[in-house]
Design an enzyme around this catalytic site. Structure first.
Site, PDB file in Angstrom:
ATOM      1  N   LYS A  57     -15.905  -9.342   7.213  1.00  0.00           N
ATOM      2  CA  LYS A  57     -17.023  -8.443   6.904  1.00  0.00           C
ATOM      3  C   LYS A  57     -18.277  -8.820   7.693  1.00  0.00           C
ATOM      4  O   LYS A  57     -19.027  -7.961   8.144  1.00  0.00           O
ATOM      5  CB  LYS A  57     -17.332  -8.457   5.393  1.00  0.00           C
ATOM      6  CG  LYS A  57     -16.293  -7.717   4.560  1.00  0.00           C
ATOM      7  CD  LYS A  57     -16.461  -6.220   4.697  1.00  0.00           C
ATOM      8  CE  LYS A  57     -15.635  -5.370   3.760  1.00  0.00           C
ATOM      9  NZ  LYS A  57     -14.199  -5.360   3.928  1.00  0.00           N
TER      10      LYS A  57
ATOM     11  N   LYS B  96      -0.165  -0.705  10.094  1.00  0.00           N
ATOM     12  CA  LYS B  96      -0.012  -0.112   8.760  1.00  0.00           C
ATOM     13  C   LYS B  96      -0.767   1.201   8.643  1.00  0.00           C
ATOM     14  O   LYS B  96      -1.783   1.393   9.296  1.00  0.00           O
ATOM     15  CB  LYS B  96      -0.598  -1.073   7.719  1.00  0.00           C
ATOM     16  CG  LYS B  96       0.313  -2.199   7.352  1.00  0.00           C
ATOM     17  CD  LYS B  96      -0.057  -2.875   6.036  1.00  0.00           C
ATOM     18  CE  LYS B  96      -1.521  -3.001   5.719  1.00  0.00           C
ATOM     19  NZ  LYS B  96      -1.800  -3.825   4.545  1.00  0.00           N
TER      20      LYS B  96
ATOM     21  N   LYS C  81      -6.856   3.637   5.929  1.00  0.00           N
ATOM     22  CA  LYS C  81      -8.010   4.537   6.020  1.00  0.00           C
ATOM     23  C   LYS C  81      -8.684   4.425   7.371  1.00  0.00           C
ATOM     24  O   LYS C  81      -9.271   5.376   7.862  1.00  0.00           O
ATOM     25  CB  LYS C  81      -9.026   4.161   4.946  1.00  0.00           C
ATOM     26  CG  LYS C  81      -8.784   4.871   3.658  1.00  0.00           C
ATOM     27  CD  LYS C  81      -9.738   4.349   2.596  1.00  0.00           C
ATOM     28  CE  LYS C  81      -8.952   4.039   1.361  1.00  0.00           C
ATOM     29  NZ  LYS C  81      -9.571   3.204   0.393  1.00  0.00           N
TER      30      LYS C  81
END
Ligand code: TRP
Length: 332
Positions: free
Chosen positions: A113, A195, A198
């Site tokens: 992050k 994978k 989103k």
């Protein structure tokens, strides 16, 4: 005998896709019969990266609507919104006193992050795993259905619980990550790149909210090749993925036919995709329609949220009472 307690949280970021369905939602639905389940929407967690709360309520409603549309039964599982349970925030405060800056800074999800958003490295982001530990420990859960990427957070939750127990007395059982080993169907992105997610290519990610034409379009664009030319050729990942999707949505005879065609080297991927698209539509359409109906039914939603909050708060209050007593705080 009392059922084992299960907790899992869902971040309210965007629509569910097939990867979420087969990685998480389907496990929740399976667990709701066997365990005492607490599933919740982690809206506080979303503040660590999304401080703008204007559309948060809508996202929370969407997550609730989609999970119920997929089969989550609020009469079996307790389904609530994290921010409705102030007890979690209090436990988070205590656990923060037991979490070391160094271990929080070393957490891989934190480092990711920081790399992605160097301009917003807030203390909430650093203590994200502490809040997650509070989510879990507040119900004294033993099992936490989560993906591989969350195992580190579970280990941290255990460490915080161990420290609490050592310092103040045995109150918190140790929680473990859980999955049904046999049903870990990994859904890959339709373009063959990693994978389904989103953040991946949107045309390669099938959402439970996609309309019929969109589903067709995405499946017809999925990556294939010229097909096998020799018997016994192993399937490349992106072909195996199409077969996995068939297995999930199609009838047994349909799956067998395409498996046989692959073995005989006569497979026509165009036909497979057409069939898969129609079967996928039959699978997704009722979920999409039900989710939309629930999302528009604000009375129903607020009833669900209220019922969940009442049950979750009762369980949380019990734990907090034990925690406060162990720490010698005034017992109310
Ligand atoms: N961190 C989890 C995720 O990113 C979401 C989450 C928050 C969670 N609190 C939790 C999962 C407690 C399990 C238990 O998906």
């Amino acid at each position: 005998m009392a059922k084992e307690i299960v907790v899992s949280g869902i971040r309210p970021t965007g629509y569910l896709h097939l990867g979420n369905y087969f990685g998480a939602v389907r496990n929740y639905i399976r667990m709701q019969d066997e365990y005492d389940c607490y599933f919740f929407v982690a809206d506080w967690h979303s503040l660590t990266t999304h401080p703008d709360t204007k559309s948060l309520q809508e996202s929370v409603h969407r997550v609730i609507a989609e999970n119920i549309a997929c089969g989550l039964d609020t009469n079996k599982a307790c389904f609530y919104v994290q921010s409705d349970i102030p007890e979690i925030a209090e436990l988070y405060l205590y656990l923060n006193m037991m979490a070391y800056k160094g271990e929080l800074e070393r957490t891989p999800t934190f480092k990711d992050k920081v790399r992605q958003h160097p301009e917003n490295v807030n203390a909430g982001l650093l203590t994200y795993p502490v809040l997650q530990a509070a989510d879990i420990l507040i119900h004294r859960a033993l099992k936490v259905p989560v993906g591989k990427d969350q195992e580190q957070h579970l280990e941290m939750a255990r460490n915080f619980a161990i420290r609490f127990n050592n310092w103040y007395g045995e109150v918190l059982p140790l929680p473990y990550a859980f999955n049904y080993g046999d049903s870990l169907t990994k859904i890959l992105s339709l373009d063959g790149n990693g994978k389904m997610s989103k953040s991946a290519n949107q045309m390669a990610t099938i959402y439970l909210n996609d309309d019929d034409d969109m589903i067709r379009k995405k499946i017809m664009k999925a990556k294939t090749d010229n097909g096998p030319t020799e018997k016994g050729t192993p399937k490349p990942d992106y072909i195996q993925n199409l077969f996995s999707l068939l297995e999930i949505t199609s009838r047994f005879d349909v799956i067998t036919k395409f498996e046989d065609d692959y073995d005989d080297c006569t497979i026509r991927y165009g036909d497979l995709k057409k069939q898969l698209a129609e079967d996928m539509i039959a699978f997704i359409k009722p979920i999409r329609e039900k989710a939309n109906a629930i999302q528009n039914d604000k009375d129903y939603l607020s009833k669900v949220i209220k019922t969940g909050a009442d049950k979750a708060r009762a369980s949380a209050a019990e734990t907090l009472k034990l925690v406060r007593k162990a720490m010698s705080f005034n017992i109310i």
